[in-house]
Design a protein around this motif. Sequence first.
Motif, PDB file in Angstrom:
ATOM      1  N   THR A  18       0.794  -1.216   0.050  1.00  0.00           N
ATOM      2  CA  THR A  18      -0.022   0.071   0.113  1.00  0.00           C
ATOM      3  C   THR A  18       0.764   1.128   0.004  1.00  0.00           C
ATOM      4  O   THR A  18       0.651   2.088  -0.715  1.00  0.00           O
ATOM      5  CB  THR A  18      -0.841   0.040   1.252  1.00  0.00           C
ATOM      6  OG1 THR A  18      -1.624  -1.163   1.194  1.00  0.00           O
ATOM      7  CG2 THR A  18      -1.978   1.294   1.210  1.00  0.00           C
ATOM      8  N   GLN A  42       3.889   1.432  -0.932  1.00  0.00           N
ATOM      9  CA  GLN A  42       4.746   1.421  -2.366  1.00  0.00           C
ATOM     10  C   GLN A  42       3.644   2.149  -3.448  1.00  0.00           C
ATOM     11  O   GLN A  42       4.303   3.137  -4.032  1.00  0.00           O
ATOM     12  CB  GLN A  42       4.659   0.048  -2.934  1.00  0.00           C
ATOM     13  CG  GLN A  42       5.980  -0.622  -2.344  1.00  0.00           C
ATOM     14  CD  GLN A  42       6.236  -1.908  -3.180  1.00  0.00           C
ATOM     15  OE1 GLN A  42       5.814  -2.201  -3.971  1.00  0.00           O
ATOM     16  NE2 GLN A  42       6.807  -3.036  -2.396  1.00  0.00           N
ATOM     17  N   ARG A  43       2.420   2.207  -3.382  1.00  0.00           N
ATOM     18  CA  ARG A  43       1.487   2.552  -4.429  1.00  0.00           C
ATOM     19  C   ARG A  43       1.364   3.930  -3.831  1.00  0.00           C
ATOM     20  O   ARG A  43       1.434   4.964  -4.963  1.00  0.00           O
ATOM     21  CB  ARG A  43       0.058   1.978  -4.132  1.00  0.00           C
ATOM     22  CG  ARG A  43      -0.945   2.549  -5.232  1.00  0.00           C
ATOM     23  CD  ARG A  43      -0.506   2.322  -6.633  1.00  0.00           C
ATOM     24  NE  ARG A  43      -1.328   2.854  -7.534  1.00  0.00           N
ATOM     25  CZ  ARG A  43      -2.071   2.009  -8.194  1.00  0.00           C
ATOM     26  NH1 ARG A  43      -2.425   1.040  -8.008  1.00  0.00           N
ATOM     27  NH2 ARG A  43      -3.188   3.045  -9.106  1.00  0.00           N
ATOM     28  N   THR A  44       1.333   4.413  -2.802  1.00  0.00           N
ATOM     29  CA  THR A  44       1.383   5.694  -2.549  1.00  0.00           C
ATOM     30  C   THR A  44       2.644   6.472  -2.798  1.00  0.00           C
ATOM     31  O   THR A  44       2.656   7.578  -3.509  1.00  0.00           O
ATOM     32  CB  THR A  44       1.378   5.984  -0.858  1.00  0.00           C
ATOM     33  OG1 THR A  44       0.157   5.391  -0.442  1.00  0.00           O
ATOM     34  CG2 THR A  44       1.243   7.568  -0.620  1.00  0.00           C
ATOM     35  N   ASP A  80       2.627   6.708  -6.896  1.00  0.00           N
ATOM     36  CA  ASP A  80       1.730   7.514  -7.374  1.00  0.00           C
ATOM     37  C   ASP A  80       2.243   9.177  -7.428  1.00  0.00           C
ATOM     38  O   ASP A  80       2.188   9.942  -8.173  1.00  0.00           O
ATOM     39  CB  ASP A  80       0.487   7.499  -6.411  1.00  0.00           C
ATOM     40  CG  ASP A  80      -0.518   6.354  -6.984  1.00  0.00           C
ATOM     41  OD1 ASP A  80      -0.033   5.844  -8.157  1.00  0.00           O
ATOM     42  OD2 ASP A  80      -1.291   6.225  -6.187  1.00  0.00           O
ATOM     43  N   PHE A 109       4.558  -0.249 -13.935  1.00  0.00           N
ATOM     44  CA  PHE A 109       3.673   0.813 -13.539  1.00  0.00           C
ATOM     45  C   PHE A 109       4.065   2.187 -13.878  1.00  0.00           C
ATOM     46  O   PHE A 109       3.515   3.124 -14.039  1.00  0.00           O
ATOM     47  CB  PHE A 109       3.269   0.522 -11.986  1.00  0.00           C
ATOM     48  CG  PHE A 109       2.465   1.656 -11.489  1.00  0.00           C
ATOM     49  CD1 PHE A 109       0.996   1.573 -11.750  1.00  0.00           C
ATOM     50  CD2 PHE A 109       2.899   2.237 -10.402  1.00  0.00           C
ATOM     51  CE1 PHE A 109      -0.054   2.402 -11.277  1.00  0.00           C
ATOM     52  CE2 PHE A 109       1.997   3.133  -9.700  1.00  0.00           C
ATOM     53  CZ  PHE A 109       0.707   3.406 -10.289  1.00  0.00           C
ATOM     54  N   MET A 114       2.333  -5.556  -7.482  1.00  0.00           N
ATOM     55  CA  MET A 114       1.442  -4.291  -6.983  1.00  0.00           C
ATOM     56  C   MET A 114       0.358  -4.523  -7.259  1.00  0.00           C
ATOM     57  O   MET A 114      -0.018  -5.154  -8.465  1.00  0.00           O
ATOM     58  CB  MET A 114       2.034  -2.967  -7.801  1.00  0.00           C
ATOM     59  CG  MET A 114       3.437  -2.706  -7.418  1.00  0.00           C
ATOM     60  SD  MET A 114       3.567  -1.834  -5.772  1.00  0.00           S
ATOM     61  CE  MET A 114       2.386  -0.471  -6.113  1.00  0.00           C
ATOM     62  N   CYS A 129      -1.670  -2.507 -11.129  1.00  0.00           N
ATOM     63  CA  CYS A 129      -0.479  -1.943 -12.030  1.00  0.00           C
ATOM     64  C   CYS A 129      -0.693  -2.053 -13.329  1.00  0.00           C
ATOM     65  O   CYS A 129      -0.434  -2.948 -14.062  1.00  0.00           O
ATOM     66  CB  CYS A 129       0.765  -2.610 -11.578  1.00  0.00           C
ATOM     67  SG  CYS A 129       1.332  -2.133  -9.903  1.00  0.00           S
TER      68      CYS A 129
END
Length: 304
Positions: free
Chosen positions: A192, A194-196, A199, A224, A290, A293
């Motif tokens: 989670t 990682q995604r933040t 982005d 991604f 991810m 992605c």
Amino acid sequence: MTTTEACAPAEALLSTRNLHVSYPGQGWRAPRAEVLHDVSLDIRPGETLGLVGESGSGKTTIGRAILGLAPVASGTVVFDGERIDQAGRARRRQLSRDIQVIFQDPYTSLNPSRTVGDTLAEPLLGHGAGAKEARLRVSDLLARVRLPADAAARLPREFSGGQRQRVAIARALALRPRLIICDEPVSALDLTTQRTVLDLLLEIQDETDVAYLFVTHDLSVVRFVSHRVAVIRHGRIVETGDAGTVTTRPQHAYTQALLLAAPVTDVAAQRRRREAARRLGCTATSTPSMPCCAPRIRCSGTWS
């Protein structure tokens, strides 16, 4: 090397040509250990080039060679038309305004005894900014990476891993660089977070047109964030191309092995992937994929 390029080449911000990096061997009369072999890469302004390979493949060494932290035995590194592989210390200090780095472990890359505000202000003051200008820029940087204003007065240990990585991103952005080398910037974070962070990096790129060399071992992450991908094995680039093609229809067996090494949630599909990996003799490893992605593709014949 397998090439699956779909984009017409444009003027590069950074280029390496026939890059070789070697270190002295261990022991008397031991031959030099060559880490990189004939590496040629291009990064365009505003582009993310994903550099993917397993541990020990030499991907981090490429970033270190660009930064002047690894000895270039032969070949060239050219930034904005200037050859920088032989740049001296004074020129390297000047280049730090345009080329920055985000390391894998944000805690070890931050001084634990200095506040975040002091850490962010240091490069600004070192390049001639006044104290008031530095304070205003630090406040702007903290807002940019979505940290509260009082973060400037806190120490790195008072933040979570994801927050510390945002501090590291803010420091890399302080001098408004044109290229940032991201060395496994999310591999130590949970999915989670990682995604933040990813982005945030994409948002910053859209706003500032900064270019990234994104070093990772995870094809799902590189798919991604990247426009183009280069795959490295044993110090050699074995495949390059646009992100969508390389990460879904790879041509080189090693890239196929990397793709098969990324786990999936479907048990039957995972079993088939393992069997296929065994047939390829796969030794590559990867982290869980991810969530959500989708490939990041800007290219359809012309670069935009």
